[in-house]
Write a protein that holds these residues in place. Structure first.
Motif, PDB file in Angstrom:
ATOM      1  N   LEU A 146     -13.942   4.375  33.910  1.00 30.48           N
ATOM      2  CA  LEU A 146     -14.381   5.661  34.134  1.00 30.48           C
ATOM      3  C   LEU A 146     -14.652   6.022  35.505  1.00 30.48           C
ATOM      4  CD1 LEU A 146     -15.937   8.287  33.128  1.00 30.48           C
ATOM      5  CD2 LEU A 146     -18.257   7.028  33.267  1.00 30.48           C
ATOM      6  N   LEU A 147     -15.258   5.100  36.183  1.00 29.70           N
ATOM      7  CA  LEU A 147     -15.367   5.361  37.619  1.00 29.70           C
ATOM      8  C   LEU A 147     -14.067   4.991  38.403  1.00 29.70           C
ATOM      9  CD1 LEU A 147     -18.622   3.016  38.052  1.00 29.70           C
ATOM     10  CD2 LEU A 147     -18.394   5.455  37.849  1.00 29.70           C
ATOM     11  N   GLY A 148     -13.190   4.025  38.047  1.00 30.68           N
ATOM     12  CA  GLY A 148     -11.832   3.961  38.985  1.00 30.68           C
ATOM     13  C   GLY A 148     -10.892   4.894  38.671  1.00 30.68           C
ATOM     14  N   GLU A 149     -10.644   5.297  37.324  1.00 30.03           N
ATOM     15  CA  GLU A 149      -9.868   6.441  36.913  1.00 30.03           C
ATOM     16  C   GLU A 149     -10.026   7.799  36.888  1.00 30.03           C
ATOM     17  OE1 GLU A 149      -7.684   5.091  33.449  1.00 30.03           O
ATOM     18  OE2 GLU A 149      -7.580   2.931  34.324  1.00 30.03           O
ATOM     19  N   VAL A 150     -11.337   8.143  36.272  1.00 32.43           N
ATOM     20  CA  VAL A 150     -11.558   9.385  35.685  1.00 32.43           C
ATOM     21  C   VAL A 150     -12.374  10.155  36.954  1.00 32.43           C
ATOM     22  CG1 VAL A 150     -12.865  10.931  34.317  1.00 32.43           C
ATOM     23  CG2 VAL A 150     -11.758   8.825  33.587  1.00 32.43           C
ATOM     24  N   LEU A 151     -13.413   9.378  37.436  1.00 28.46           N
ATOM     25  CA  LEU A 151     -14.345   9.918  38.567  1.00 28.46           C
ATOM     26  C   LEU A 151     -13.418   9.860  39.922  1.00 28.46           C
ATOM     27  CD1 LEU A 151     -16.767  11.233  39.565  1.00 28.46           C
ATOM     28  CD2 LEU A 151     -17.777   8.964  39.732  1.00 28.46           C
ATOM     29  N   ASP A 152     -12.873   8.801  40.188  1.00 27.40           N
ATOM     30  CA  ASP A 152     -12.162   8.538  41.340  1.00 27.40           C
ATOM     31  C   ASP A 152     -10.837   9.746  41.342  1.00 27.40           C
ATOM     32  OD1 ASP A 152     -11.901   7.544  43.865  1.00 27.40           O
ATOM     33  OD2 ASP A 152     -10.155   6.285  43.204  1.00 27.40           O
ATOM     34  N   GLY A 153     -10.120   9.575  40.247  1.00 28.95           N
ATOM     35  CA  GLY A 153      -9.028  10.647  40.161  1.00 28.95           C
ATOM     36  C   GLY A 153      -9.587  12.225  40.291  1.00 28.95           C
ATOM     37  N   ALA A 154     -10.550  12.472  39.579  1.00 29.16           N
ATOM     38  CA  ALA A 154     -11.028  13.873  39.932  1.00 29.16           C
ATOM     39  C   ALA A 154     -11.499  13.935  41.255  1.00 29.16           C
ATOM     40  CB  ALA A 154     -12.264  14.111  38.784  1.00 29.16           C
ATOM     41  N   LEU A 155     -12.112  13.165  41.774  1.00 32.15           N
ATOM     42  CA  LEU A 155     -12.555  13.386  43.205  1.00 32.15           C
ATOM     43  C   LEU A 155     -11.257  13.546  44.166  1.00 32.15           C
ATOM     44  CD1 LEU A 155     -15.717  11.334  43.352  1.00 32.15           C
ATOM     45  CD2 LEU A 155     -15.613  13.521  43.673  1.00 32.15           C
ATOM     46  N   LEU A 156     -10.261  12.771  43.780  1.00 36.76           N
ATOM     47  CA  LEU A 156      -8.901  12.560  44.837  1.00 36.76           C
ATOM     48  C   LEU A 156      -8.151  13.880  44.471  1.00 36.76           C
ATOM     49  CD1 LEU A 156      -7.699   9.146  44.180  1.00 36.76           C
ATOM     50  CD2 LEU A 156      -8.633  10.190  46.369  1.00 36.76           C
ATOM     51  N   ARG A 157      -7.976  14.182  43.153  1.00 38.23           N
ATOM     52  CA  ARG A 157      -7.592  15.707  43.217  1.00 38.23           C
ATOM     53  C   ARG A 157      -8.239  16.800  43.522  1.00 38.23           C
ATOM     54  NH1 ARG A 157      -6.638  13.456  37.841  1.00 38.23           N
ATOM     55  NH2 ARG A 157      -8.787  14.243  37.274  1.00 38.23           N
ATOM     56  N   PHE A 158      -9.689  16.699  43.524  1.00 36.74           N
ATOM     57  CA  PHE A 158     -10.457  17.957  44.202  1.00 36.74           C
ATOM     58  C   PHE A 158     -10.122  17.858  45.633  1.00 36.74           C
ATOM     59  CE2 PHE A 158     -14.343  19.184  46.232  1.00 36.74           C
ATOM     60  CZ  PHE A 158     -14.433  20.163  45.910  1.00 36.74           C
ATOM     61  N   LEU A 159     -10.184  16.809  46.359  1.00 36.55           N
ATOM     62  CA  LEU A 159      -9.753  16.768  47.604  1.00 36.55           C
ATOM     63  C   LEU A 159      -8.642  17.079  48.275  1.00 36.55           C
ATOM     64  CD1 LEU A 159     -11.959  13.243  48.589  1.00 36.55           C
ATOM     65  CD2 LEU A 159     -12.871  15.842  48.817  1.00 36.55           C
ATOM     66  N   ALA A 160      -7.582  16.923  47.253  1.00 37.44           N
ATOM     67  CA  ALA A 160      -6.369  17.394  47.639  1.00 37.44           C
ATOM     68  C   ALA A 160      -6.049  18.554  47.376  1.00 37.44           C
ATOM     69  CB  ALA A 160      -5.212  16.496  46.868  1.00 37.44           C
ATOM     70  N   THR A 161      -6.847  19.400  46.643  1.00 37.38           N
ATOM     71  CA  THR A 161      -6.681  20.959  46.358  1.00 37.38           C
ATOM     72  C   THR A 161      -7.545  21.961  47.053  1.00 37.38           C
ATOM     73  OG1 THR A 161      -7.667  20.633  44.131  1.00 37.38           O
ATOM     74  CG2 THR A 161      -5.378  20.363  44.153  1.00 37.38           C
ATOM     75  N   ALA A 162      -8.835  21.433  47.177  1.00 33.54           N
ATOM     76  CA  ALA A 162      -9.745  22.257  47.630  1.00 33.54           C
ATOM     77  C   ALA A 162      -9.791  22.579  48.853  1.00 33.54           C
ATOM     78  CB  ALA A 162     -11.151  21.692  47.376  1.00 33.54           C
ATOM     79  N   ALA A 163     -10.176  23.823  49.313  1.00 30.94           N
ATOM     80  CA  ALA A 163     -10.092  24.211  50.986  1.00 30.94           C
ATOM     81  C   ALA A 163     -11.538  24.175  51.147  1.00 30.94           C
ATOM     82  CB  ALA A 163      -9.381  25.711  50.916  1.00 30.94           C
ATOM     83  N   LEU A 164     -11.835  23.254  51.799  1.00 36.34           N
ATOM     84  CA  LEU A 164     -13.171  22.646  52.432  1.00 36.34           C
ATOM     85  C   LEU A 164     -13.246  23.108  53.839  1.00 36.34           C
ATOM     86  CD1 LEU A 164     -14.105  19.386  50.337  1.00 36.34           C
ATOM     87  CD2 LEU A 164     -14.531  22.010  49.783  1.00 36.34           C
ATOM     88  N   VAL A 165     -14.491  23.361  54.311  1.00 34.05           N
ATOM     89  CA  VAL A 165     -14.837  23.526  55.555  1.00 34.05           C
ATOM     90  C   VAL A 165     -15.374  22.069  56.217  1.00 34.05           C
ATOM     91  CG1 VAL A 165     -15.000  26.124  55.674  1.00 34.05           C
ATOM     92  CG2 VAL A 165     -17.122  24.640  55.462  1.00 34.05           C
ATOM     93  N   VAL A 166     -15.731  22.025  57.162  1.00 34.45           N
ATOM     94  CA  VAL A 166     -16.172  21.005  57.970  1.00 34.45           C
ATOM     95  C   VAL A 166     -17.860  20.346  57.236  1.00 34.45           C
ATOM     96  CG1 VAL A 166     -17.137  19.743  59.940  1.00 34.45           C
ATOM     97  CG2 VAL A 166     -15.051  21.038  60.108  1.00 34.45           C
ATOM     98  N   SER A 167     -18.518  21.515  57.139  1.00 36.45           N
ATOM     99  CA  SER A 167     -19.783  21.106  56.595  1.00 36.45           C
ATOM    100  C   SER A 167     -19.877  20.811  55.157  1.00 36.45           C
ATOM    101  CB  SER A 167     -20.650  22.448  56.591  1.00 36.45           C
ATOM    102  OG  SER A 167     -20.251  23.322  55.776  1.00 36.45           O
ATOM    103  N   GLN A 168     -18.866  21.287  54.345  1.00 33.30           N
ATOM    104  CA  GLN A 168     -18.441  20.921  53.149  1.00 33.30           C
ATOM    105  C   GLN A 168     -17.896  19.359  52.783  1.00 33.30           C
ATOM    106  OE1 GLN A 168     -16.250  24.260  51.698  1.00 33.30           O
ATOM    107  NE2 GLN A 168     -17.952  25.117  50.331  1.00 33.30           N
ATOM    108  N   ALA A 169     -16.829  19.207  53.783  1.00 29.65           N
ATOM    109  CA  ALA A 169     -16.252  17.866  53.950  1.00 29.65           C
ATOM    110  C   ALA A 169     -17.371  16.717  54.294  1.00 29.65           C
ATOM    111  CB  ALA A 169     -15.052  17.747  54.672  1.00 29.65           C
TER     112      ALA A 169
END
Length: 805
Positions: A520-543
């Motif tokens: 769950l942590l290594g595949e699902v949560l980590d994968g979801a965060l990686l996908r989000f970081l790769a696709t989301a358009a964040l500003v400095v404060s959000q990052a």
């Protein structure tokens, strides 16, 4: 005694010319007559041979021979006959006198006995009448007793007391029927007794049929009550384990607390005993039917009839309606089966041999096979983890309930364990969707908690606090809503996983739960965060907030593994001592690194924007800038603002890494400016300006060092580490400002002072370095002057480095 006389030859008749055959026949007939033998054969022979005259002649001849013998005997005893006749004549007179005397005596006796005979005749007649009356009375009494027994039997039948009615009928047949003199009454009873027994059998069969209908409804309720008791007992056990875990977390447990826990446990046992009493159900109609059939001598037939009907009922209970979802009907389905086998267990123990252990075992084997088949089919169709968990929990309660009655439930538990992977895959899929929703809904701003319950629900619940002191409210958390949202999802996953693994026959299942938690942590949560970081358009404060969230999640991971261990039954002391609840590697390391890299990338982009101001640098100025270049001041202002904000949410380790990355990027950009193709030449004043810039950055690094120093830490060491990120730019400026640049060629000096510089870059930059006297047309005014030794040293350095390359 008859005297046998054998004829002699001189006694035989002298027939006229007899033949030898006739003589022989005459001798045989004579011998047979003398011996008293049967003459039938001779007669038949004579008539069959057609010679009856010969037989008649032989008989006459034998008669003549005997007459002569009689005559001789009479002559020999003549005197004796005369004397006998005289004696008879003398007795005749005596007989006449006796006769007269007897006649007189008879007359006298008759005259005397005549009244007595009359009385005797009357007595005999009365005695016959009395005997007949006694027989009639006995017959009447026998009939009365039989009729009374019949009346009692009728009363029992009217009252529904079939057993007593049959006992009365048996008594009538055994005791009264043989003694009944009335043929009519006997014939009536001969017809009625079988009719009564047949009526009793039909009536008890109807009652048994009604009981079969009632017990089916009662079994469903009974199963629900029994499973409810098992659920309540399980809840009490879990509550007790929770209290024990809470007690273990305390440094000391008082004696009073232990006594209280013990007393509560005893109360729970008493309550469980009270609940067992509520499982009563009426088996009287069944036992009555069995007793009646025993009385009728039909117990074997009734046993077979009972088993057959219960098999039919069990088969009917196995029917799963296709019109109703199994999720809605599974409780009724399993409760019916549980109630069925609780009833069978009670009948086995109290039924007096109505069913045997082998009968119950056969029924249970059939039920287990069918339940396993149903579970396999239904589990294969389910695509929702929660649905599968609900059915699994109910089946495990079924196993707990029926195990108490001695039934083997391991095949059911094997089916549950077989679908463990599918359940967790569905659970992981649900968590993946939920995490994606949490990330999409978050604005990545710090959470504001106005009440203490919000702080407890979002911080303390997952051990995210950095201090044991409860903060003042409103409280601004260093993380966004993603952290508690993901923590709730992970905690729910742990609870659901433990719930599925527990109560399934496997005692030590923490390793399995931990393995799925790692996924769950290594595949699902980590994968979801990686996908989000790769696709989301964040500003400095959000990052920056994402990076802060990763630090909070890193603290939460410790809680996750410890929580999983505790729910799996591993005490806290074992977790702390043996590391059962600790993780070796941060499972979200990839997403943490990606978040920090995203933040660093955004910050580098921002720094790059400020570095564009280097276009305004006067590379060949007559005087160095007094307060450094414009870009440096802008970068310092931005970094100070950034640090003041970041230190509120970012952990010091993350902030340290971020600052090191920014300073290193600034150093690279400064070197890059000197390497830029657009820069053709620069003088010492420009280098002095950049020296001032680097001093500003180093001063900034020194001012921020205290943020990363613990109570007894070395501030200088931390500051040196931050200044080390500027080492390349600092060494380049130092080299350009050095009076003896050729010292770069000395390996010792280079390793000590210029270890970060690349000689190719040094060559390129050094070729652009010009002294102020090297301006265009300056040679006309400087002819005859002494050469600059620094320039000479620099030229030597360039030449030597080119030779090396």
């Amino acid at each position: 005694m008859t005297r046998r006389i054998v004829p002699t030859p001189h006694h035989r008749p002298d027939p006229i010319h007899p033949s030898s055959g006739d003589k022989h026949d005459h001798i045989l007939i004579s011998s047979a007559i003398c011996n008293g033998d049967d003459l039938g054969p001779f007669v038949r022979k004579a008539f069959s041979s057609g010679k009856p005259d010969s037989l008649l002649h032989s008989l006459r001849a034998f008669s003549r021979s005997k007459e002569s013998e009689i005559e001789e005997v009479c002559k020999a005893h003549y005197q004796d006959f005369i004397r006998a006749v005289d004696d008879l004549r003398s007795l005749l007179s005596d007989v006449d006198s006796l006769k007269s005397s007897l006649s007189d005596s008879n007359s006298l006796l008759r005259s005397v006995a005549s009244p007595l005979l009359s009385s005797l005749d009357a007595f005999v007649e009365a005695r016959v009448v009395a005997r007949n009356a006694s027989l009639a009375s006995d017959a009447v009494r026998a009939c009365v007793r039989a009729l009374e027994a019949c009346a009692r039997a009728n009363e029992h039948l009217a009252d529904g007391n079939l057993y007593m009615a049959l006992r009365s009928v048996d008594a009538i047949e055994r005791d009264h029927l043989p003694a009944i003199p009335s043929c009519t009454l006997r014939r009536m009873l001969d017809r009625t007794i079988p009719a009564v027994r047949s009526h009793a059998e039909r009536r008890i069969a109807k009652e048994f049929g009604d009981w079969l209908v009632q017990i089916r409804v009662a079994s469903r309720n009974l199963g629900q009550i029994a499973i409810g008791q098992a659920s309540a007992a399980r809840q009490r056990e879990e509550d007790l384990r929770t209290k024990q875990r809470q007690a273990e977390e305390q440094s000391r447990v008082s004696t009073g607390l232990r006594d209280c826990v013990t007393y509560s446990l005893q109360e729970d046992d008493d309550e469980e005993g009270d609940l067992k009493e509520k499982l009563g159900f009426d088996l009287t109609p069944l036992y009555r039917a069995y007793h009646i059939h025993q009385t009728l001598g039909l117990q074997d037939r009734f046993k077979a009839y009972y088993i057959e009907n219960r098999k039919l009922q069990l088969t009917s209970d196995f029917q799963v309606s296709s019109m109703t979802p199994f999720l809605e009907s599974h409780q009724t389905f399993f409760a019916q089966i549980v109630g069925f086998f609780i009833v069978e267990d009670r009948i086995l123990r109290t039924g007096g041999g109505l069913i045997s252990r082998s009968d119950v075992d056969n029924l249970w084997e059939t039920a287990v096979a069918k339940m396993c088949s149903v579970l396999e089919d239904q589990f294969s169709r389910m695509q929702t983890a929660n649905h599968l968990l609900l059915i699994k929990d109910y089946v495990s309660l079924l196993g707990v309930t029926l195990r108490r009655y001695g039934y083997l439930v391991e095949p059911l538990l094997d089916v549950l364990n077989k679908h463990r992977d599918k359940y967790h895959e569905l659970l992981l899929s649900d968590c993946r969707a939920q995490i994606a929703e949490v990330l999409a809904a978050d604005k990545f701003e710090q959470m504001l908690m106005k009440k203490e319950y919000e702080y407890s629900m979002n911080v303390l619940a997952f051990q995210l606090q950095t201090s044991d002191i409860v903060p003042a409210f409103p409280y601004v958390a260093p993380f966004s809503s993603t952290v508690p949202g993901c923590c709730r999802i992970v905690r729910s996953f742990i609870v659901d996983s433990v719930s599925f693994m527990s109560h399934g026959g496997q005692l030590d299942f923490y390793d399995v739960v931990r393995r799925y938690l790692d996924r769950l942590l290594g595949e699902v949560l980590d994968g979801a965060l990686l996908r989000f970081l790769a696709t989301a358009a964040l500003v400095v404060s959000q990052a920056m907030q994402v990076a802060a969230n990763m630090a909070a999640l890193e603290r939460a991971c410790d809680f996750f593994f410890k929580h999983a261990a505790q729910l799996s039954g591993i005490p806290s002391r074992v977790v702390e001592r043996g590391g059962a609840g600790r993780r070796r590697v941060f499972p979200l390391k990839k997403s943490r690194d990606a978040a920090e890299e995203l933040l660093a990338g955004l910050l580098r982009t921002k720094v790059d924007d400020f570095m564009l101001l280097t276009e305004n640098v006067n590379w060949m100025g007559d005087d160095p800038p007094q307060y450094g270049n414009e870009y440096a001041n802008e970068v310092i202002i931005y970094l100070e603002t950034l640090v003041s904000t970041a230190q509120q949410i970012l952990p010091v380790q993350v902030l340290n890494r971020v600052l090191l990355g920014i300073l290193s990027h600034i150093s690279e950009n400064i070197v890059g400016v000197f390497l830029s193709d657009s820069l053709k030449r620069f003088n010492a004043n420009a280098v002095t300006g950049f020296d001032t810039d680097i001093r500003l950055f180093e001063s900034f690094a020194d001012n921020q060092a205290h943020l990363f120093v613990e109570d007894d830490g070395d501030t200088e060491a931390v500051a040196g580490q931050l200044r080390g990120a500027l080492a390349e730019a600092r060494q380049l400026v130092n080299l350009l400002m050095s009076s003896h640049p050729e010292s770069f060629l000395n390996p010792v000096i280079r390793g000590k002072n210029y270890d970060k510089l690349d000689y190719k870059k040094v060559v390129t930059i050094s070729e652009k370095f010009r002294d102020s006297s090297d301006r265009l047309f300056s040679t006309f005014g400087t002819r005859g002057m002494k050469p600059n030794p620094k320039k000479k040293s620099l030229d030597t350095l360039i030449k030597r480095l080119k030779d090396v390359s």
